[in-house]
Design a protein around this motif. Structure first.
Motif, mmCIF file in Angstrom:
data_model
loop_
_atom_site.group_PDB
_atom_site.id
_atom_site.type_symbol
_atom_site.label_atom_id
_atom_site.label_comp_id
_atom_site.label_asym_id
_atom_site.label_seq_id
_atom_site.Cartn_x
_atom_site.Cartn_y
_atom_site.Cartn_z
ATOM 1 N N GLN A 2 0.705 -1.157 0.005
ATOM 2 C CA GLN A 2 -0.161 0.108 0.126
ATOM 3 C C GLN A 2 0.953 1.375 0.081
ATOM 4 O OE1 GLN A 2 -3.554 0.089 0.298
ATOM 5 N NE2 GLN A 2 -3.453 2.123 -0.085
ATOM 6 N N GLU A 3 0.719 2.137 -0.940
ATOM 7 C CA GLU A 3 1.485 3.385 -1.107
ATOM 8 C C GLU A 3 0.855 4.455 -0.366
ATOM 9 O OE1 GLU A 3 4.381 3.763 -4.802
ATOM 10 O OE2 GLU A 3 2.269 3.384 -5.149
ATOM 11 N N LYS A 4 1.707 5.248 0.347
ATOM 12 C CA LYS A 4 1.029 6.199 0.998
ATOM 13 C C LYS A 4 0.914 7.462 0.508
ATOM 14 C CE LYS A 4 2.336 8.744 5.455
ATOM 15 N NZ LYS A 4 3.468 9.723 5.537
ATOM 16 N N TYR A 5 1.564 7.826 -0.587
ATOM 17 C CA TYR A 5 1.243 8.680 -1.444
ATOM 18 C C TYR A 5 0.902 8.230 -2.746
ATOM 19 C CZ TYR A 5 3.943 11.180 2.212
ATOM 20 O OH TYR A 5 4.378 11.910 3.426
ATOM 21 N N PRO A 6 0.066 9.048 -3.272
ATOM 22 C CA PRO A 6 -0.596 8.730 -4.595
ATOM 23 C C PRO A 6 0.462 8.766 -5.639
ATOM 24 C CG PRO A 6 -1.857 10.433 -3.712
ATOM 25 C CD PRO A 6 -0.952 10.266 -2.679
ATOM 26 N N ARG A 7 0.368 8.179 -6.595
ATOM 27 C CA ARG A 7 1.207 8.234 -7.579
ATOM 28 C C ARG A 7 1.020 9.270 -8.761
ATOM 29 N NH1 ARG A 7 3.829 3.450 -8.977
ATOM 30 N NH2 ARG A 7 3.525 3.239 -11.382
ATOM 31 N N ILE A 8 0.116 9.938 -8.535
ATOM 32 C CA ILE A 8 -0.006 11.272 -9.408
ATOM 33 C C ILE A 8 -1.068 12.198 -8.517
ATOM 34 C CG2 ILE A 8 -2.274 10.248 -10.369
ATOM 35 C CD1 ILE A 8 -1.941 12.019 -12.842
ATOM 36 N N ILE A 9 -0.528 13.588 -8.505
ATOM 37 C CA ILE A 9 -1.365 14.728 -7.824
ATOM 38 C C ILE A 9 -1.583 15.726 -8.632
ATOM 39 C CG2 ILE A 9 -0.489 14.087 -5.548
ATOM 40 C CD1 ILE A 9 0.740 16.744 -7.346
ATOM 41 N N PHE A 10 -2.606 16.441 -8.383
ATOM 42 C CA PHE A 10 -3.286 17.418 -9.139
ATOM 43 C C PHE A 10 -2.991 18.895 -8.543
ATOM 44 C CE2 PHE A 10 -5.297 13.483 -9.916
ATOM 45 C CZ PHE A 10 -5.104 13.301 -11.255
ATOM 46 N N PHE A 11 -2.699 19.924 -9.143
ATOM 47 C CA PHE A 11 -2.696 21.259 -8.755
ATOM 48 C C PHE A 11 -3.171 22.184 -9.665
ATOM 49 C CE2 PHE A 11 0.693 22.733 -11.132
ATOM 50 C CZ PHE A 11 1.532 21.764 -11.443
ATOM 51 N N GLY A 12 -3.695 23.457 -9.094
ATOM 52 C CA GLY A 12 -4.363 24.192 -9.822
ATOM 53 C C GLY A 12 -5.636 25.126 -9.364
ATOM 54 N N PRO A 13 -6.115 25.800 -9.889
ATOM 55 C CA PRO A 13 -7.263 26.654 -9.206
ATOM 56 C C PRO A 13 -8.252 25.959 -8.560
ATOM 57 C CG PRO A 13 -6.935 27.374 -11.659
ATOM 58 C CD PRO A 13 -5.906 26.295 -11.157
ATOM 59 N N GLY A 14 -8.924 26.120 -7.487
ATOM 60 C CA GLY A 14 -9.711 25.434 -6.921
ATOM 61 C C GLY A 14 -9.436 24.207 -6.431
ATOM 62 N N ARG A 15 -8.327 23.736 -6.221
ATOM 63 C CA ARG A 15 -8.067 22.518 -5.687
ATOM 64 C C ARG A 15 -6.966 22.570 -4.694
ATOM 65 N NH1 ARG A 15 -8.655 17.672 -9.712
ATOM 66 N NH2 ARG A 15 -8.471 16.245 -8.263
ATOM 67 N N LYS A 16 -7.126 22.324 -3.469
ATOM 68 C CA LYS A 16 -6.212 22.414 -2.439
ATOM 69 C C LYS A 16 -5.404 21.038 -2.307
ATOM 70 C CE LYS A 16 -7.366 26.459 -0.022
ATOM 71 N NZ LYS A 16 -6.443 27.571 -0.184
ATOM 72 N N ALA A 17 -4.169 21.205 -2.599
ATOM 73 C CA ALA A 17 -3.314 19.883 -2.741
ATOM 74 C C ALA A 17 -2.022 20.022 -1.597
ATOM 75 C CB ALA A 17 -2.907 19.476 -3.976
ATOM 76 N N GLN A 18 -1.849 18.879 -1.008
ATOM 77 C CA GLN A 18 -0.734 18.890 -0.088
ATOM 78 C C GLN A 18 0.293 18.007 -0.900
ATOM 79 O OE1 GLN A 18 0.067 19.768 2.729
ATOM 80 N NE2 GLN A 18 -1.820 21.092 2.887
ATOM 81 N N VAL A 19 1.289 18.555 -1.084
ATOM 82 C CA VAL A 19 2.261 17.948 -2.048
ATOM 83 C C VAL A 19 3.666 18.120 -1.587
ATOM 84 C CG1 VAL A 19 3.317 18.205 -4.577
ATOM 85 C CG2 VAL A 19 0.733 18.664 -4.163
ATOM 86 N N PRO A 20 4.085 16.924 -0.828
ATOM 87 C CA PRO A 20 5.450 17.087 -0.149
ATOM 88 C C PRO A 20 6.621 16.829 -1.274
ATOM 89 C CG PRO A 20 4.153 14.971 0.318
ATOM 90 C CD PRO A 20 3.209 15.891 -0.622
ATOM 91 N N ALA A 21 7.597 17.907 -1.024
ATOM 92 C CA ALA A 21 8.476 17.907 -1.956
ATOM 93 C C ALA A 21 9.326 16.437 -2.184
ATOM 94 C CB ALA A 21 9.490 19.023 -1.639
#
Ligand code: ADP
Ligand code: MG
Length: 529
Positions: A2-21
Motif C-alpha cells: 500500500q503506497e502512502k502517497y498517490p502516484r499522481i497529484i493535481f494542482f491548480g485553481p480550486g484545488r487544495k493539494a498537499q504536495v510534499p517535495a
C-alpha cells in the motif's frame, strides 16, 4: 504494498493539494503551494518520484499504469483550461518538466509546447489569430523534442535558425518573421527524416509519453550524474515529472518570459532583480544564449505586471521565509509564476538578507542565525580590484568576488592547466555541460548570457566569480585566442575578473578587502540575544 502517497497529484485553481517535495519534487510542491495561495500558476499534475525509481529498477521500462495516469492528468488540465489536448479547434499544449526533491537547475530535461502537430497548429492559429506565434511554438517544439527526446544533434537545428537569421539580417531570434518561422519549421520536420529516420510523432498522446520518458531518463544523464557528484547530492531517489498547461511568453508584444530574484543575490539589497525577454519562452532567458531587456525596460513597458510580481515576491518570501528565485511568464498582460525556490546567494548577500529578513519580521531570530550557520562571517569580505590600468572592458556581474588566472577557452583546456595559478574559463556562452571545466576554474567569463542563465547560477553556487554578457569579447578557440576590444589575449595569458563591478583586467590585479562591519555588529548582538 500500500503506497502512502498517490502516484499522481493535481494542482491548480480550486484545488487544495498537499504536495510534499520528497515525493513530487520541489517544483511541484512549490507550484501546488502557490496555487493554494491563489498565486496564478497554470494548472497541472505531478508524477511521484517512485515512478522514476521503478523505471530504472525495471531496466528503463515505463510502468504499465503510466498511460492511464497521463490520461487522467490531462483530463484535469483540459477541464481547468477549457481546452482539449490534440484538438484541431482549441488545442491544449503542455510542458513536461523534470524536478527532483533537490533542485538541479537546467541539468535535467524539460520539454515545452507538447501537443503540436500540423492539425493542432491550425487550431492554435484559429484560436489566437496569430500565425506567427503558432509557427514559432511549433518550430520550438520540433527542436526541443528532436534534441531532448530523440537525441538529435542540436547543431543541425541551430544552423538552420542561424541561416534564417542571416537571411533576414537580424541577430535576435525573437525577431524572426512569420515566413522564416514557417520555413524553419518545414526544415525541422525534414531533420527527423534525415537524422535517423525515426519519424516525428504526430500523435499527441505519443508525444506526451515520449517526453515523459525523456524526462525520467534525464535523471541518469551524464550531466545529471556529474551535477550530483560535484554538489555532493546524496539521498537522491529520482526525479518527479510535472506536466502543466503552457502559458505563452511568445504570444505578442505584451508577452515574455523572465527570472526574478526577490532581493539582490550578490549584495543582498532589498528589491526585485529581474531579467526579462519580450516575445520569448522560458528557456530563452535561462539558456544564456540571448540578450535580455533591462529591468527598467520591463518595468516601463509592463508596469502592472511589474507591481504584481513585486507583491507576489513579497508573498513568497513570507511563505517560505527566504529570498526567492522566481521564473515567470507574461502572456499578453497576464502574469504567471512557473517556479520559485530559495535563491542561491553570495556569502555577503547571505549576511545582509538574513539580518534584513529578521528586521522585517519575516523570520525569527534563530532562523536568521540558522541561515548563517554554514557561513564563516569572519571571512566575508567584499573584494575589489585596485588597478592602475583601466579595465579592458565590462560585462554583467553575476557573482561577487575577484578571480585571477590563466585564460582557458575550453573546459578541457581548463582541466589541463595547473590549478595553483588560477584559471579563468572564457566562453562564448557557458552551459551546464561545462560543469567540470567550471569546477576547476576560479572564474567564468562569457560573451553572452544573462545574470540568471543556468551556467551563471551553477557557477555562483560553486562559489566562482562570474561575469556574463561581455559584448566586447570575441573568441577564436581554434586559434587559442580571444579579443577584448582591441586587446588580443592568448590561452594561458592571465586576466582578472572583478565580480563587484563586472570589470575585466589584463594580468593579475591587486585586490583590496572591505569588511561588512556594520552587519557583523548587528549579527553579534543577535547572537548574544
Ligand atoms: P529547469 O528545471 O531546467 O529550470 P523548467 O522545468 O523550470 O526547467 O523549465 C524550463 C523553462 O521553461 C523555465 O524558464 C520555465 O519557466 C519554462 N516553462 C516550464 N513550463 C512552462 C509552461 N507550462 N508554460 C510556460 N513556460 C514554462
Ligand atoms: Mg526552472
Amino acid at each position: 504494498m500500500q503506497e502512502k502517497y498517490p502516484r499522481i497529484i493535481f494542482f491548480g485553481p480550486g484545488r487544495k493539494a498537499q504536495v510534499p517535495a520528497r515525493e513530487y519534487g520541489n517544483k511541484a510542491a512549490v507550484l501546488a503551494t502557490m496555487a493554494n495561495l491563489a498565486i496564478p500558476v497554470p494548472p497541472g499534475f505531478a508524477l511521484n518520484v517512485s515512478i522514476c525509481e521503478e523505471y530504472f529498477r525495471n531496466n528503463r521500462t515505463l510502468p504499465p499504469d503510466l498511460p492511464d495516469m497521463l490520461q487522467e492528468g490531462i483530463r484535469w488540465i483540459e477541464r481547468a483550461m477549457d481546452l482539449s489536448f490534440g484538438s484541431g479547434r482549441r488545442p491544449l499544449l503542455v510542458s513536461v518538466r523534470s524536478g527532483a526533491p533537490v533542485t538541479m537547475p537546467g541539468v535535467m530535461d524539460t520539454i515545452l509546447n507538447v501537443g503540436l502537430n500540423r492539425e493542432t497548429l491550425r487550431g492554435l492559429i484559429v484560436m489566437t489569430g496569430n500565425p506567427r506565434f503558432a509557427w514559432d511554438s511549433y518550430r520550438r517544439f520540433l527542436e526541443q523534442f528532436g534534441t531532448s527526446v530523440f537525441g538529435h544533434n542540436p547543431k543541425v537545428y541551430r544552423t538552420i535558425v542561424r541561416e534564417a537569421m542571416a537571411g533576414e539580417d537580424i541577430d535576435d531570434e525573437a525577431a524572426l518573421d512569420f515566413h522564416s518561422l514557417q520555413e524553419i519549421a518545414g526544415q525541422f520536420e525534414k531533420v527527423y527524416l534525415r537524422q535517423d529516420g525515426r519519424p516525428f510523432p504526430t500523435d499527441v498522446g505519443e508525444q506526451l509519453a515520449c517526453a515523459t520518458e525523456a524526462v525520467l531518463s534525464s535523471w541518469m544523464s551524464p550531466r545529471a550524474e556529474q551535477f550530483r557528484r560535484l554538489n555532493l547530492v546524496r539521498e537522491a531517489r529520482g526525479t518527479a515529472v510535472t506536466i502543466q498547461a503552457m502559458v505563452f511568453g511568445n504570444l505578442g508584444a505584451a508577452s515574455g518570459a523572465g527570472v526574478a530574484f526577490s532581493r539582490n543575490p550578490w549584495t543582498g539589497e532589498p528589491g526585485l532583480l529581474v531579467d526579462f525577454k519580450f516575445g520569448a519562452q522560458g528557456e530563452d532567458v535561462v539558456s544564456g544564449d540571448m540578450e535580455v531587456a533591462t529591468q527598467d525596460e520591463f518595468r516601463q513597458r509592463l508596469p502592472a505586471e511589474y507591481s504584481a510580481l513585486q507583491k507576489i515576491a513579497a508573498q513568497l518570501e513570507r511563505e517560505f521565509g527566504d529570498m526567492q528565485d522566481i521564473e515567470f511568464t507574461v502572456q499578453e498582460g497576464s502574469l504567471y509564476i512557473l517556479q520559485s525556490r530559495s535563491g542561491k546567494r553570495a556569502p555577503y548577500a547571505a549576511l545582509r538578507i538574513a539580518i534584513d529578513l529578521w528586521q522585517e519580521g519575516i523570520i525569527f531570530r534563530d532562523e536568521a542565525l540558522r541561515m548563517l550557520e554554514n557561513i564563516d562571517t569572519n571571512t566575508i569580505v567584499l573584494r575589489r580590484v585596485q588597478s592602475a590600468n583601466p579595465p579592458l572592458s565590462w560585462g554583467i556581474s553575476a557573482s561577487l568576488g575577484v578571480a585571477s588566472g590563466r585564460i582557458a577557452l575550453t573546459p578541457s583546456q581548463a582541466l589541463r592547466f595547473p590549478r595553483e595559478e588560477g584559471i579563468i574559463l572564457v566562453r562564448e556562452t557557458a552551459s551546464p555541460d561545462d560543469i567540470e571545466g567550471i569546477d576547476v576554474s576560479d572564474g567564468l567569463l562569457c560573451a553572452r548570457g544573462a545574470r540568471t542563465s543556468h551556467a551563471a547560477v551553477v557557477a555562483r553556487q560553486m562559489g566562482k566569480v562570474c561575469i556574463v554578457g561581455c559584448r566586447d569579447l570575441t573568441i577564436s578557440p581554434e586559434r587559442h585566442l580571444c579579443r577584448i576590444r582591441d586587446t588580443a589575449l592568448y590561452e594561458g595569458d592571465f586576466i582578472t575578473l572583478d565580480g563587484e563591478t563586472g570589470a575585466i583586467y589584463a594580468g593579475v590585479g591587486e585586490v583590496v578587502n572591505e569588511r561588512p562591519d556594520a552587519l557583523i555588529g548587528i549579527l553579534q548582538s543577535l547572537k548574544s540575544g
